[in-house]
Design a protein around this motif. Sequence first.
Motif, PDB file in Angstrom:
ATOM      1  N   SER A 197       0.826  -1.224   0.000  1.00  0.00           N
ATOM      2  CA  SER A 197       0.000   0.000   0.000  1.00  0.00           C
ATOM      3  C   SER A 197       0.851   1.262   0.000  1.00  0.00           C
ATOM      4  O   SER A 197       0.353   2.331  -0.327  1.00  0.00           O
ATOM      5  CB  SER A 197      -0.908   0.012   1.239  1.00  0.00           C
ATOM      6  N   ILE A 198       2.115   1.128   0.387  1.00  0.00           N
ATOM      7  CA  ILE A 198       2.922   2.353   0.460  1.00  0.00           C
ATOM      8  C   ILE A 198       4.094   2.378  -0.522  1.00  0.00           C
ATOM      9  O   ILE A 198       4.760   3.394  -0.679  1.00  0.00           O
ATOM     10  CB  ILE A 198       3.476   2.578   1.896  1.00  0.00           C
ATOM     11  N   VAL A 199       4.345   1.256  -1.171  1.00  0.00           N
ATOM     12  CA  VAL A 199       5.543   1.209  -2.013  1.00  0.00           C
ATOM     13  C   VAL A 199       5.349   2.093  -3.256  1.00  0.00           C
ATOM     14  O   VAL A 199       4.324   2.050  -3.914  1.00  0.00           O
ATOM     15  CB  VAL A 199       5.906  -0.259  -2.369  1.00  0.00           C
ATOM     16  N   THR A 200       6.338   2.941  -3.496  1.00  0.00           N
ATOM     17  CA  THR A 200       6.218   3.873  -4.619  1.00  0.00           C
ATOM     18  C   THR A 200       7.091   3.465  -5.803  1.00  0.00           C
ATOM     19  O   THR A 200       6.788   3.778  -6.938  1.00  0.00           O
ATOM     20  CB  THR A 200       6.611   5.299  -4.182  1.00  0.00           C
ATOM     21  N   TYR A 201       8.192   2.776  -5.510  1.00  0.00           N
ATOM     22  CA  TYR A 201       9.079   2.352  -6.609  1.00  0.00           C
ATOM     23  C   TYR A 201       8.483   1.111  -7.304  1.00  0.00           C
ATOM     24  O   TYR A 201       7.708   0.364  -6.695  1.00  0.00           O
ATOM     25  CB  TYR A 201      10.457   1.970  -6.062  1.00  0.00           C
ATOM     26  N   THR A 202       8.915   0.899  -8.535  1.00  0.00           N
ATOM     27  CA  THR A 202       8.476  -0.294  -9.262  1.00  0.00           C
ATOM     28  C   THR A 202       9.038  -1.552  -8.595  1.00  0.00           C
ATOM     29  O   THR A 202      10.209  -1.586  -8.235  1.00  0.00           O
ATOM     30  CB  THR A 202       8.990  -0.224 -10.722  1.00  0.00           C
ATOM     31  N   ILE A 203       8.181  -2.555  -8.438  1.00  0.00           N
ATOM     32  CA  ILE A 203       8.676  -3.838  -7.920  1.00  0.00           C
ATOM     33  C   ILE A 203       9.073  -4.666  -9.131  1.00  0.00           C
ATOM     34  O   ILE A 203       8.214  -5.016  -9.945  1.00  0.00           O
ATOM     35  CB  ILE A 203       7.593  -4.590  -7.106  1.00  0.00           C
ATOM     36  N   SER A 204      10.364  -4.941  -9.257  1.00  0.00           N
ATOM     37  CA  SER A 204      10.857  -5.608 -10.469  1.00  0.00           C
ATOM     38  C   SER A 204      10.287  -7.024 -10.589  1.00  0.00           C
ATOM     39  O   SER A 204       9.825  -7.606  -9.601  1.00  0.00           O
ATOM     40  CB  SER A 204      12.381  -5.680 -10.438  1.00  0.00           C
ATOM     41  N   GLU A 205      10.356  -7.567 -11.795  1.00  0.00           N
ATOM     42  CA  GLU A 205       9.857  -8.934 -12.039  1.00  0.00           C
ATOM     43  C   GLU A 205      10.578  -9.920 -11.126  1.00  0.00           C
ATOM     44  O   GLU A 205       9.963 -10.790 -10.524  1.00  0.00           O
ATOM     45  CB  GLU A 205      10.144  -9.333 -13.503  1.00  0.00           C
ATOM     46  N   TRP A 206      11.905  -9.759 -11.031  1.00  0.00           N
ATOM     47  CA  TRP A 206      12.703 -10.670 -10.207  1.00  0.00           C
ATOM     48  C   TRP A 206      12.257 -10.597  -8.747  1.00  0.00           C
ATOM     49  O   TRP A 206      12.097 -11.625  -8.087  1.00  0.00           O
ATOM     50  CB  TRP A 206      14.192 -10.304 -10.356  1.00  0.00           C
ATOM     51  N   GLN A 207      12.030  -9.359  -8.297  1.00  0.00           N
ATOM     52  CA  GLN A 207      11.618  -9.178  -6.900  1.00  0.00           C
ATOM     53  C   GLN A 207      10.246  -9.810  -6.664  1.00  0.00           C
ATOM     54  O   GLN A 207       9.993 -10.421  -5.630  1.00  0.00           O
ATOM     55  CB  GLN A 207      11.613  -7.670  -6.568  1.00  0.00           C
ATOM     56  N   GLN A 208       9.367  -9.664  -7.647  1.00  0.00           N
ATOM     57  CA  GLN A 208       8.027 -10.258  -7.510  1.00  0.00           C
ATOM     58  C   GLN A 208       8.128 -11.778  -7.399  1.00  0.00           C
ATOM     59  O   GLN A 208       7.472 -12.393  -6.564  1.00  0.00           O
ATOM     60  CB  GLN A 208       7.169  -9.889  -8.715  1.00  0.00           C
ATOM     61  N   MET A 209       9.006 -12.364  -8.225  1.00  0.00           N
ATOM     62  CA  MET A 209       9.185 -13.827  -8.180  1.00  0.00           C
ATOM     63  C   MET A 209       9.753 -14.247  -6.815  1.00  0.00           C
ATOM     64  O   MET A 209       9.343 -15.243  -6.234  1.00  0.00           O
ATOM     65  CB  MET A 209      10.148 -14.298  -9.289  1.00  0.00           C
ATOM     66  N   THR A 210      10.707 -13.449  -6.321  1.00  0.00           N
ATOM     67  CA  THR A 210      11.324 -13.766  -5.022  1.00  0.00           C
ATOM     68  C   THR A 210      10.262 -13.753  -3.923  1.00  0.00           C
ATOM     69  O   THR A 210      10.199 -14.663  -3.090  1.00  0.00           O
ATOM     70  CB  THR A 210      12.416 -12.712  -4.678  1.00  0.00           C
TER      71      THR A 210
END
Lengths: 376, 120
Positions: A197-210
């Motif tokens: 709800s607070i994250v402003t930066y893009t969450i990368s594909e790799w981070q999403q998979m992690t």
Amino acid sequence: MLLLFIIENNLQTELIIFTLLFICTVCAIFFISYFSSLLIQRRENEIQKIRDEKESLLVRLLFEGNSNESNDEILADYDEFRPLEKGNRLGKKKRMLHRQIMVDEMLEMKKNLSGAGVEDLYKLYNKLSLHEYSYQKLTSKKYQLMVMGIRELSEMNFKIYYRSIYRCINHPQEDVRIEAQVAIIRLFGVKGLRFLSIVTYTISEWQQMTLLHLLSHMKKDKPRGFENWFNSKNDSVIIFSLRLAEMYNCFELSDRIRYFLYHPSDALKIQSIFCMRNNYDENTELLLLAYYPIVNKPVKLAMLDVLKSISTGLSIPFLYKQLIDTELEIRFGILRILYRLCEGTEIIDAIENEPEIKDSIILMIDQIKIEEQIYN
Amino acid sequence: MKILIAEDEPLTLKMLSMKLQKDGYAVIQAEDGRKALEYLETEGCPDMVITDIMMPFFSGLEVVEKIRKDLLSNIPIIVLSAMGQEESVSAAFTLGVNDYITKPFNPNELSLRVKRLIVV
């Protein structure tokens, strides 16, 4: 004397001086590198010695003693775990090195332990006050140290400093941000997802998979907060929450998921289509078929991929009409669905009136047959 | 009671040895498959073997095969491995292991399984 003799013999003085200087420089470089390598080797040996010592200590604390009294007895011989002020002989830097190696060993040991073994490890981390050093790293200005601090605290399930970790969710340095997000999930499981709800930066594909991988090994409680995340201004948050909805089979969100088919972003459209693979009802197939003619190639391919799993005989007439598509990739996708729904010969009969595509379709069907044989 | 532990990770080897020693067993350590086989050839079979699968020189499964086929021994064998796939587990049981524990493991649970197999 030899030098004088050479000079007397009219050889060029500058050349001799230059040669001598060159030899001296080479010798100096050789000795410096030799002594540096000796020093490095000595340092490595010293670290290895501390590592072996800490390994044995850790094993003794966890498996030999494993009670407060016996552990206190074992620890009495180790200066690095006694307070600094009580005539501690160990310097501050050495003390930090010893403690860091102890934490490294604990993290290494944690990989192979579960259940009571891990709980004992957490207790020991707390007892030795190693969290204070991890916290110092977390508050450092160097981002590499911050990452180490966050990882240590979360791996050792130390929740007290979670606010400081939470503040790093939107850290400008990507590595810190990633580690903080992982740490919050590690500490709080699905409840930690509120950082979305607070994250402003893009969450990368790799981070999403992690993050998804981490969540897949945790309790299967459904996350709460999709309402907020679906309305996020950060597209990567919406994509990630669609993936979460798919992973947790959030059937109750079907309407909201379909809504993203009308979103201007292709990435969101594609993700919502993939999400329908697990959250579909009797209308999903018709919805995809109705929407198919007005979308671009990447979205069409996503639709075909999902239709391959959920389509019924209803799709057959529509798909036959789409076989005239000039894009080979799309034609292949359509044929894969048709091959699943009807016989190869039926498909060939159906395209009898399209001689210009018939040959290529026969070749594709053969290819699909081979694929089916390999994968099934 | 003598237990042979074949494990190439030094920390896990130490950990297992300490745990089992505390439980009252005599432990023989082998840092790889070759050392485990050397011990079996020279000293014969201990009362139990705990082995990892992925080890240098010889795998844990080769150690199991040696015990069951060459030494014709029925001593209890536990495989302790990070490989939890169906193929590895079934290969181990086909060769005749008595138990299979995947890493990460709970040391207390391992201790109980050792006790159960030794009693049996």
